[in-house]
Scaffold this active site. Sequence first.
Site, mmCIF file in Angstrom:
data_model
loop_
_atom_site.group_PDB
_atom_site.id
_atom_site.type_symbol
_atom_site.label_atom_id
_atom_site.label_comp_id
_atom_site.label_asym_id
_atom_site.label_seq_id
_atom_site.Cartn_x
_atom_site.Cartn_y
_atom_site.Cartn_z
ATOM 1 N N LYS A 195 -10.518 4.116 -33.014
ATOM 2 C CA LYS A 195 -11.323 4.560 -34.141
ATOM 3 C C LYS A 195 -12.226 3.453 -34.690
ATOM 4 O O LYS A 195 -13.438 3.641 -34.839
ATOM 5 C CB LYS A 195 -10.360 5.047 -35.235
ATOM 6 C CG LYS A 195 -11.015 5.477 -36.491
ATOM 7 C CD LYS A 195 -9.969 5.596 -37.571
ATOM 8 C CE LYS A 195 -9.397 4.222 -37.868
ATOM 9 N NZ LYS A 195 -8.793 4.118 -39.201
ATOM 10 N N THR A 196 -11.628 2.293 -34.963
ATOM 11 C CA THR A 196 -12.399 1.189 -35.536
ATOM 12 C C THR A 196 -13.467 0.737 -34.552
ATOM 13 O O THR A 196 -14.589 0.412 -34.918
ATOM 14 C CB THR A 196 -11.476 0.019 -35.898
ATOM 15 O OG1 THR A 196 -10.393 0.534 -36.657
ATOM 16 C CG2 THR A 196 -12.203 -1.019 -36.712
ATOM 17 N N ASP A 247 -14.732 5.607 -43.079
ATOM 18 C CA ASP A 247 -13.481 5.441 -42.331
ATOM 19 C C ASP A 247 -12.377 6.243 -43.030
ATOM 20 O O ASP A 247 -12.428 6.434 -44.242
ATOM 21 C CB ASP A 247 -13.133 3.940 -42.347
ATOM 22 C CG ASP A 247 -11.968 3.615 -41.444
ATOM 23 O OD1 ASP A 247 -11.660 4.414 -40.536
ATOM 24 O OD2 ASP A 247 -11.353 2.545 -41.646
ATOM 25 N N GLU A 248 -11.388 6.701 -42.298
ATOM 26 C CA GLU A 248 -10.241 7.427 -42.882
ATOM 27 C C GLU A 248 -10.699 8.568 -43.791
ATOM 28 O O GLU A 248 -10.219 8.717 -44.912
ATOM 29 C CB GLU A 248 -9.342 6.477 -43.685
ATOM 30 C CG GLU A 248 -8.845 5.276 -42.929
ATOM 31 C CD GLU A 248 -7.608 5.551 -42.100
ATOM 32 O OE1 GLU A 248 -7.305 6.727 -41.797
ATOM 33 O OE2 GLU A 248 -6.935 4.565 -41.734
ATOM 34 N N GLN A 297 -3.347 12.825 -39.737
ATOM 35 C CA GLN A 297 -2.791 11.636 -40.380
ATOM 36 C C GLN A 297 -3.076 11.603 -41.875
ATOM 37 O O GLN A 297 -3.060 10.540 -42.499
ATOM 38 C CB GLN A 297 -3.342 10.372 -39.721
ATOM 39 C CG GLN A 297 -2.803 10.172 -38.312
ATOM 40 C CD GLN A 297 -3.211 8.831 -37.736
ATOM 41 O OE1 GLN A 297 -2.701 7.798 -38.136
ATOM 42 N NE2 GLN A 297 -4.136 8.843 -36.795
ATOM 43 N N ARG A 324 3.152 5.151 -34.073
ATOM 44 C CA ARG A 324 3.077 3.696 -34.243
ATOM 45 C C ARG A 324 3.647 2.979 -33.029
ATOM 46 O O ARG A 324 3.394 1.801 -32.810
ATOM 47 C CB ARG A 324 3.877 3.220 -35.472
ATOM 48 C CG ARG A 324 3.444 3.723 -36.822
ATOM 49 C CD ARG A 324 1.992 3.574 -37.073
ATOM 50 N NE ARG A 324 1.280 4.807 -36.710
ATOM 51 C CZ ARG A 324 -0.030 4.870 -36.508
ATOM 52 N NH1 ARG A 324 -0.768 3.803 -36.594
ATOM 53 N NH2 ARG A 324 -0.614 6.017 -36.191
#
Length: 723
Positions: A36-37, A221-222, A252, A608
């Site tokens: 994503k980043t 973002d997010e 998420q 995770r």
Amino acid sequence: MDVSHILDGLNDAQRNAVTAPVDRHGLILAGAGSGKTRVLVHRIAYLVEVENISPYRILAVTFTNKAASEMRQRAEQLLERIGAGWWMGTFHGIAHRILRQHASAANLPEGFQILDSEDQLRTIRRLLKILELDESRWPPRQIQSYINSKKDEGLRPHALGQGSDPFQRKMIDIYHHYEDHCQRAGVIDFAEILLRAHELWLNQPDILAEYQQRFSHILVDEFQDTNRIQYAWLRVLAGHQAKLFVVGDDDQSIYGWRGARIENIQQFPRDYSESLTVRLEQNYRSTGNILRAANAIIQNNVERLGKELWTSAGEGVPLDLYAAFNEVDEARFVVSRIQQKVAEGHQRQEFAVLYRSNAQSRVLEEALLQAGVPYRVYGGMRFFERAEIKDALAYLRLIKNRDDDGALERVINTPTRGIGEKTLNTIRQQARAQQYSLWQAIAAVLETNQLTTRAAGALSAFMHLINQMDEEARSLTLGASVALVLESSTLFDFYKHQRGEKAQSKLENLEELVAAAEQFGTEISEEELPLDPLTEFLSHAALEAGEAQSDDWEDAVQLMTLHSAKGLEFPFVFLCGLEEGLFPHAMSAEDPLRLAEERRLCYVGITRAMQQLTLSHAESRRIYGKEVFSRPSRFIRELPTECIQEIRAQAKMSRPVYRSSQEAIVVDKQQEYSLGQGVFHQKFGEGVILNYEGEGARARIQVQFKSAGSKWLIAEYANLQAI
DNA sequence: CGCCGCAGGCTTTTT
DNA sequence: GCCTGCGGCG
């Protein structure tokens, strides 16, 4: 220009996202571990280097300072330049910057200060006293969350109408008073930063136009974590010209309880019908088994935008599932597993132990401590939240703004200087009667000689102290001003003369504060300087509370809640306490929406793990001091059985609840038992030792028998045979 | 003014 | 079971 470095190494979906048409809005559904980043950073580079868009026309917004600085760092690296003037930051950081620039247009005093959550709570408490309301009937925390949730929804008190019942009416009334109070003191809380910035644009079209003309591309973002006001703010800014590029994962979304609206991401394609949606589903983090488990869990949620993670890596090892007797057994299991792996050569920081609620950490910590395994617990007090730091900052705030009642109350008698509750009450009354700030009230009270000479002396000394600090600090650097304040307030001396480890560490923290101010002072002067350094520093302290734990570089096992684990990854993950009532939490189990969020939290936890995921649940657990028996979590049942491997416990029956099984019960030289040990009794048959009292021949031993139940026996007569 | 003892509360967290 | 806040006492 060679731009291959921007697109090389991206998969098809990532490349589609990065090179999405610049004249369209984009929604990037980025699954856990899908890069994503990377996509965000490469999109920025693409806009700048391929589409020739000036970086000054790009706005990139995140939620946390950590995410913002990571993005900045990686963008600088990719673009090979220092992005000093780039607008990259958190929602709050950017909104705050805008408010500073247009303080008077936003109806704020130039040196307005920010209240963090604790300051806000204190403010509410003081307000309740002024309003003569009982805290037990009007719980401050409840008021705080009421006010914040209304602000998150963009609602001012007047927009809430009259209120449908007396309780609502009172809440609205308190909200109203709170606003007045903050306005008069020249302080704003976190939610207010966003609300004000939004209103500034709505009320001042020329200011809005300025920003709309500047920004052509807004990256977020997010996005699944945005609340109503944040989305409204973005939409206003984007207007008809700027293009939104929002990245997020509806699966998420775990912050609904603090105002995040999963609906924002769900409705984005409808709100911007011409937008392009790209799904990033290839996962570069976890094994096939872990992803299978994650996909299976999340499939039980409805109204998803839909996404299925896959990997080109192998299946990996199965997930382990351990059914513990109780939380102590669970902790021992986790620790012994970690020790095993560490003995095989793994580093401790490769292990994360995740849990639903903070209360679970204690038992885990005890087990780690006992085993001598270094660990680090996430969360807790951050640097700028520590009491001694906030005391020091309160002096600085008072220097900037005498009307900051919260700051004044905090330090007027810290360290003690003979200004007691009685004197304070006189001041408070005066302030209230005349609608003064406390500072003004002190001046008035001194004029009218209402106080004893002693109290009056102490008060004027205090006023003099603050004025003196203000004057002296003007000619000093930021670091020197902070040092000066610590000296003349006698805060330094106060802790220096106190004994004990606590005072010592407080002193060290204060020294660190001076160092932080020194560093901040030099860093900020290099950039353009919109305000005086002290105001900037105080804002920085509020908006970026710092790390909770000092950088301890010792290799340690990582302990944290599932919420704090979001965005992180670890080779080995333990997911503990998978029990009904705990996870999903009892408070969320009834409501389908909240249950769905718990499930997303579980999905976050599973994803995770890189190599191996170990799940555990305990048959019984002490919660608030009571022993509670719980069923395994429904989330365990939602996992595909074929990727789970059950770990069997050694003994079949209940194990000791309170004590460690290493403890030996010595009856005499021939007879020695241990907790959890299997024993045979002439009359009652087979059993397991649960607990004991006393020692030697007269010790009483509790045994859980297979058929006869639990009995207390005198060691001397029981004649237990070890089996 | 500061310390001690008791009652009541208690998911998750960033800004 | 543990932390916070309040009230009483020295």
